[in-house]
Design an enzyme around this catalytic site. Sequence first.
Site, PDB file in Angstrom:
ATOM      1  N   ALA A 153       0.828  -1.198   0.000  1.00  0.00           N
ATOM      2  CA  ALA A 153       0.000   0.000   0.000  1.00  0.00           C
ATOM      3  C   ALA A 153       0.868   1.255   0.000  1.00  0.00           C
ATOM      4  CB  ALA A 153      -0.977  -0.028   1.162  1.00  0.00           C
ATOM      5  N   CYS A 154       0.559   2.210   0.876  1.00  0.00           N
ATOM      6  CA  CYS A 154       1.248   3.502   0.839  1.00  0.00           C
ATOM      7  C   CYS A 154       2.715   3.425   1.257  1.00  0.00           C
ATOM      8  CB  CYS A 154       0.508   4.513   1.720  1.00  0.00           C
ATOM      9  SG  CYS A 154      -1.104   5.001   1.067  1.00  0.00           S
ATOM     10  N   SER A 155       3.139   2.303   1.805  1.00  0.00           N
ATOM     11  CA  SER A 155       4.535   2.145   2.199  1.00  0.00           C
ATOM     12  C   SER A 155       5.345   1.355   1.176  1.00  0.00           C
ATOM     13  CB  SER A 155       4.622   1.459   3.572  1.00  0.00           C
ATOM     14  OG  SER A 155       4.126   2.298   4.588  1.00  0.00           O
TER      15      SER A 155
ATOM     16  N   SER B 265       2.154   5.457  -2.261  1.00  0.00           N
ATOM     17  CA  SER B 265       3.553   5.201  -1.952  1.00  0.00           C
ATOM     18  C   SER B 265       4.494   6.237  -2.545  1.00  0.00           C
ATOM     19  CB  SER B 265       3.955   3.812  -2.451  1.00  0.00           C
ATOM     20  OG  SER B 265       3.952   3.761  -3.860  1.00  0.00           O
TER      21      SER B 265
END
Length: 375
Positions: free
Chosen positions: A158-160, A336
């Site tokens: 996901a965003c990481s 990300s």
Amino acid sequence: MSHNVAVISATGLFTPDQSISNEELVESFNQYVDKFNSENETAIKAGDVEALTHSSVEFIEKASGIKARNVLDKDNILNPDVMVPLFPERPNEQLSIMAEIGVKACEQALAAAGRDAKDVDAILCACSNMQRAYPAVAVEIQDALGMEEAFGFDMNVACSSATFGIQTAVDYIKSGNAKSVLVVSPEITSAHLNWRDRDSHFIFGDVATAVLVEQKDIAPDTHWEILGTKLKTKFSNNIRNNFGFLNRTSPETRDNADKLFVQEGRKVFKEVVPMVATMIGDHANALDIDATGLRRLWLHQANAGMNRLIAQRVLGHEANEDESPTVLDSYANTSSAGSIIAFHSHSQDLKSGDIGLICSFGAGYSAGSVFVKKS
């Protein structure tokens, strides 16, 4: 020895040339709301259907700090009868849209480092959503760039995803399995967003970033030494996207699978801020770095309020724009890619020896921290 030291040699950024302002977005959304409420007037009065509420520029900016977002298909997103980007399906022989924007970001990073793509050993496509299960988008980008002797694979945290990709690249370099690795994050987040949901229709934008991670002894003279990386995950349903191939096997959703981004924003805010601030502090202590003396924080660009609180807890005072720069206002949440955009756009002015932090956090929950020092 320098061959065991990993550095960021360069970064690349592809930004779509179409931008949607909050004013444009609100006008489109409110037209949709008026049409919905009109068409369902009887059911609303009977209490069978809940009336929709207008959005506003003030609401969006207070809730998020976002003022605009770049997208790949502005016209259809703003069309109240469509409200989703439309990308014509491409034949298998044609470069996919995700690979296309990823290639552009990679080419910029390679050019900045003076590196030939054929000399790169690996490519990781690290982002929130892949447009297909296989073949890997990373391998498609590898082929388009002419990386004949390399290997590649896709990864999703996901965003990481980008910071997880950076640590993976660092591990390859330290183990001797690669000397040069591209981490590319093509984020077409406009396609996973429900543009008809008042609480989230303003959140995301499209973009692609690339980070070239290399052995120090082959890197350009100007680079960023990676002092340490740290990753953390903790399960949570507060940010979720249920879209996947198993949807077609479910009797409940097989014929009408509307599986898009959803989140419990207040819970995310309350739980992620202390988790990330503590993680950064612990990581800094483990590396014998004074977190309060960091020259700059390049934080995940999801919410201005979250970044403000995290930066304050890390630095010990409220951060100014120089200490914790924001790209959220013009790019919106790019998943990300957010912290990488901030790093790409706001790192040139730092001096040799300055230490900063690239940090991501998001669904999972997931978080990644990368401490870097300017050469």
